[in-house]
Design a protein around this motif. Structure first.
Motif, PDB file in Angstrom:
ATOM      1  N   ILE A  65       1.197  -1.924  12.934  1.00  0.00           N
ATOM      2  CA  ILE A  65       0.929  -0.657  12.256  1.00  0.00           C
ATOM      3  C   ILE A  65       0.594   0.454  13.248  1.00  0.00           C
ATOM      4  N   PRO A 119       5.690  -1.085   7.031  1.00  0.00           N
ATOM      5  CA  PRO A 119       5.258  -0.944   8.420  1.00  0.00           C
ATOM      6  C   PRO A 119       6.259  -1.436   9.454  1.00  0.00           C
ATOM      7  N   TRP A 177       3.672   3.857   0.527  1.00  0.00           N
ATOM      8  CA  TRP A 177       3.614   2.693   1.429  1.00  0.00           C
ATOM      9  C   TRP A 177       4.806   1.766   1.205  1.00  0.00           C
ATOM     10  N   HIS A 188      -5.096  -5.043   8.028  1.00  0.00           N
ATOM     11  CA  HIS A 188      -5.169  -4.024   9.071  1.00  0.00           C
ATOM     12  C   HIS A 188      -6.623  -3.618   9.289  1.00  0.00           C
TER      13      HIS A 188
END
Length: 322
Positions: A282, A151, A146, A233
């Motif tokens: 995202i 993102p 990540w 998210h």
């Protein structure tokens, strides 16, 4: 359910599949409700088209975390272990799992009550709180991936490719969707994520993955995609899945969810608007793609339309909520 799977259930788990009813839901995977010795289980076999060996390794790590989350009080199903692993393998290499079949049912957003929405917010917060108690080594690989692929960088790269794409023959709705999203890239999207809590999250808070009883959540299911990311998210996705009814976002449901979530973490209505924008950042690369406008995507069409809704209401989300 074929004989090879029945034999494996008996051999590995001691479960004799007296009844096996197919259960719908889940892209390409197969599920059955299995009755054995007075108990009921859900058997889920994973598609070989979706899961190669590396993906199965990631899936097994995710399911191992689900085992730990249940012990930490998260509202999720119990997984039966096979030789101390959450996945079991048939002779042909196909993977499956067995977990408790919990009461409750999935509901479309228009049938979810304000009371259930408050319970959902509390359940989301409880899951995030449980994730906080996992050892960092349980998600080190997911965190590294990540952080190497933030993102906003993925988002900007996606729309740069879309802007350079030849649009000959593209559906008009797709061309319009690309044009409509581009002005949002001029916003301070990096700042949008600044200070927002990161950590392990469910990452699939959709209407297919929440079981409701009257007045409350029974369980959140399908932790297959849990991974490190921006926790809001989960919040934004839950609000889109359960509070967006047609073109209107239910203010009562948003407030109820926020109040439930705030039992575990500080959270305001302004934070909810930010969470919706984070969900757009995202998910826009997932759904603003040509194929999503050329072919019937089934329930994924709703996800696409929800993300387009956020883009269309970007500058008035606070008014939609407050």
């Amino acid at each position: 359910m074929e004989e090879a799977l029945r034999e494996s259930l008996l051999r590995e788990y001691g479960l004799r599949a007296e009844e096996a009813q197919p259960v719908s839901g889940g892209w390409l995977n197969e599920k059955w409700k299995v009755a054995s010795g007075g108990e009921t289980w859900l058997v889920k076999r994973f598609s070989t088209h979706r899961y190669d060996a590396p993906k199965l390794q990631r899936l097994e790590r995710a399911l191992s975390r689900q085992v730990d989350l249940l012990a930490l009080g998260a509202p999720c199903p119990r997984i039966l272990l096979c030789q101390n692993r959450p996945l079991c393998f048939l002779p042909d290499g196909t993977a499956y799992m067995v977990m408790a079949f919990l009461p409750g049912r999935t509901l479309p957003p228009e049938r979810v009550t304000v009371e259930q929405m408050a319970s959902l917010g509390e359940a989301c917060g409880r899951i995030h709180r449980a994730f906080d108690h996992l050892e960092p080594r349980a998600y080190r690989e997911e965190e590294a991936v990540w952080r190497a692929n933030p993102p906003v960088a993925l988002l900007r790269g996606h729309f740069a490719a879309r802007a350079a794409e030849k649009m000959d023959g593209a559906p008009p709705a797709y061309r319009q969707a690309v044009r409509a999203q581009l002005p949002l890239l001029e916003q301070d999207l990096e700042g949008l994520f600044s200070g927002v809590p990161c950590g392990m999250a469910h990452e699939d808070f959709t209407s297919d993955n929440v079981l409701f009883l009257p007045g409350r959540v029974s369980a959140v299911v399908d932790f297959d995609r849990n991974q490190f990311g921006c926790r809001w998210h989960d919040v934004g996705r839950a609000l889109l899945s359960f509070a967006l009814e047609g073109e209107d976002l239910s203010k009562e449901k948003v407030r109820a969810f926020c109040a439930g979530y705030a039992r575990h973490f500080p959270f305001s209505l302004a934070d909810a608007a930010r969470a919706l924008r984070i969900a757009w950042c995202i998910e826009a690369p997932w759904w603003v793609q040509r194929v999503c406008f050329e072919e019937d995507q089934g329930k994924a069409t709703r996800f696409r339309d929800e993300i387009l809704w956020v883009g269309a209401h970007w500058f008035e989300l606070e008014e939609q909520i407050c």
